[in-house]
Design a protein around this motif. Structure first.
Motif, short mmCIF file in Angstrom:
data_model
loop_
_atom_site.label_atom_id
_atom_site.label_comp_id
_atom_site.label_asym_id
_atom_site.label_seq_id
_atom_site.Cartn_x
_atom_site.Cartn_y
_atom_site.Cartn_z
N LEU A 164 0.61 -1.19 0.13
CA LEU A 164 -0.03 -0.03 -0.21
C LEU A 164 0.44 1.53 -0.05
CD1 LEU A 164 -2.66 -1.21 2.51
CD2 LEU A 164 -3.12 -0.74 0.04
N ASN A 168 0.58 3.86 -3.13
CA ASN A 168 0.57 5.45 -2.20
C ASN A 168 1.56 6.08 -2.96
OD1 ASN A 168 -1.67 7.43 -1.16
ND2 ASN A 168 0.17 8.03 -0.13
N SER A 173 -2.65 8.46 -5.01
CA SER A 173 -2.62 8.52 -3.50
C SER A 173 -4.13 7.66 -3.26
CB SER A 173 -3.30 9.93 -3.32
OG SER A 173 -1.47 10.50 -3.40
N LEU A 174 -4.08 6.94 -2.05
CA LEU A 174 -5.25 6.35 -1.67
C LEU A 174 -5.90 6.72 -0.94
CD1 LEU A 174 -3.36 2.98 -0.81
CD2 LEU A 174 -5.25 2.83 -2.33
N SER A 177 -5.33 6.50 3.14
CA SER A 177 -4.14 5.64 3.23
C SER A 177 -3.47 5.60 4.39
CB SER A 177 -2.35 6.12 2.12
OG SER A 177 -2.53 7.83 2.79
N ILE A 181 -2.26 1.85 5.77
CA ILE A 181 -0.70 1.47 5.83
C ILE A 181 -0.75 0.81 7.64
CG2 ILE A 181 1.11 2.05 5.72
CD1 ILE A 181 0.04 4.10 2.83
#
Length: 202
Positions: A164, A168, A173-174, A177, A181
């Motif tokens: 992740l 990211n 971008s998540l 995040s 994470i």
């Protein structure tokens, strides 16, 4: 207050701080996570030095990743942490083809997807890191220990957390995040320690 509960509280505060972009809270809580686990390991009577080396490497990685422009030192710190875990697991490792095949396949597919988006100077460091953490996952899932399920789950969550981070950073971008994470990372480290504290031959 029990150390495990304190660890959970600090982890939740760190996740909140990261999600809410409250940097002072993150600077207080994130560097506390691995020392709390080291103290918990000490409380549980764990004497394996490589576990503590792995936690120290992770602690350095946590600190570097809080700093702007320090992704590479963070990567190297976590690389050494995973090498330490591999050394820790090695005496209890038993060969099993299925974990090797599955984790190598998943890692290869993920790298094929991600590599076009990684800057040239970071490609080989990322490939090296992915290879080492995959090796750690293979070792964890092939242990001749009764508590293997906890260690395996922790290792897989660690791989997910790092995947992740890479997604990211290098792809896009998540949303939330930090929640995903740090949630998977915090659980991963605790589960590996929990499993190791209960280790016994299967």
């Amino acid at each position: 207050m029990r150390i495990a509960l304190l660890y959970l509280v600090v982890l939740l505060l760190e996740i909140y701080g990261s999600t809410a972009y409250h940097r002072p809270l993150v600077w207080i809580t994130k560097p506390l996570l691995m020392p709390l686990l080291m103290y918990l390991a000490y409380q549980k009577g764990i004497k394996d030095k490589w576990l503590y080396v792995a936690l120290v490497g992770s602690w350095l990685g946590d600190i570097f990743l809080m700093l702007d422009g320090q992704f590479f030192p963070g990567l190297v710190s976590f690389l050494f942490a995973h090498i330490a875990y591999i050394i820790l697991f090695k005496p209890y490792y038993t060969f099993s083809f299925i974990p090797i095949f599955l984790l190598a396949l998943i890692t290869s597919a993920y790298l094929i997807f991600l590599l076009p988006h990684i800057p040239l100077e970071m490609k080989w460091p990322v490939i090296t890191y992915c290879s080492v953490i995959t090796g750690m996952g293979i070792m964890a899932s092939s242990l001749d220990l009764k508590s293997k399920k906890w260690i395996t789950l922790g290792a897989l969550l660690f791989i997910l957390s790092d995947s992740l981070i890479a997604y990211n950073k290098f792809f896009q971008s998540l949303p939330y995040s930090a929640f995903f994470i740090m949630g998977t990372y915090g659980a991963a480290q605790y589960l590996i320690l929990k499993g190791w504290s209960k280790k016994d031959f299967a």
